[in-house]
Design an enzyme around this catalytic site. Structure first.
Site, short mmCIF file in Angstrom:
data_model
loop_
_atom_site.label_atom_id
_atom_site.label_comp_id
_atom_site.label_asym_id
_atom_site.label_seq_id
_atom_site.Cartn_x
_atom_site.Cartn_y
_atom_site.Cartn_z
N GLU A 26 0.87 -1.18 0.00
CA GLU A 26 0.00 0.00 0.00
C GLU A 26 0.90 1.22 0.00
O GLU A 26 1.97 1.22 0.61
CB GLU A 26 -0.90 0.06 1.25
CG GLU A 26 -2.01 -0.97 1.26
CD GLU A 26 -1.63 -2.20 2.08
OE1 GLU A 26 -0.62 -2.14 2.80
OE2 GLU A 26 -2.34 -3.20 1.99
N TYR B 168 7.72 2.14 -7.43
CA TYR B 168 6.93 0.91 -7.51
C TYR B 168 6.46 0.64 -8.94
O TYR B 168 6.52 -0.50 -9.41
CB TYR B 168 5.75 0.95 -6.55
CG TYR B 168 6.16 1.11 -5.10
CD1 TYR B 168 7.31 0.50 -4.59
CD2 TYR B 168 5.41 1.88 -4.23
CE1 TYR B 168 7.68 0.64 -3.28
CE2 TYR B 168 5.77 2.03 -2.90
CZ TYR B 168 6.91 1.41 -2.42
OH TYR B 168 7.28 1.56 -1.11
#
Length: 154
Positions: free
Chosen positions: A111, A123
């Site tokens: 998350e 990411y």
């Protein structure tokens, strides 16, 4: 700083002072020593990323990963300010992914705050894709902030 000589090793009790200080510098709502101890007690993988620096290893970053069945989830990650923007986070993330694969994970989750532009770019460049949103997941200075749920197929 030679990242080719960096290594991932299990976090030890004596690392917690450095990890907690680093965490407090990096995050407005940092994990506490109790959070790290709870993760240790729960059997999560707590890691320190370090490189040799003269006669002693110098810590550069840390991470907490939870593995369940064939899934891994990044619970916390941090790179010391002095080591940022030098590929340390990318190298640490790559090693965590490799480790998860070596231990049978077929997908990796995390998350991230939508406001954390640098982390989102890292990411995404590692192949993570947004697969969901958790409304009001993170504390924020005014109210709460959503979390983007990201997944990497391994």
């Amino acid at each position: 700083m030679a990242l080719s000589q960096a290594r991932l090793r299990p976090m030890r009790g004596e690392d917690l002072d450095w990890v907690c200080a680093c965490e407090a510098e990096l995050h407005a709502f940092p994990w506490t020593r109790g959070n790290f101890n709870d993760s240790l007690a729960a059997g999560h993988e707590l890691w320190v990323w370090e490189t040799e620096n003269g006669p002693e290893a110098a810590p550069l970053g840390y991470a907490v990963v939870q593995r369940v069945a064939d899934e891994a989830e990044l619970l916390d990650i941090g790179v010391a300010h002095h080591a940022q923007r030098r590929g340390v986070g990318r190298a640490l993330l790559a090693r965590l992914i490799d480790h998860a694969c070596e231990h049978g994970a077929t997908q990796f989750f995390l998350e991230v705050r939508p406001s954390n532009v640098a982390a989102l770019a890292l990411y995404r460049s590692a192949g993570f894709e947004t697969v969901g949103r958790r409304r009001g997941y993170y504390p924020a200075t005014q109210g709460r902030e959503d979390a983007l749920v990201m997944r990497l197929a391994l």
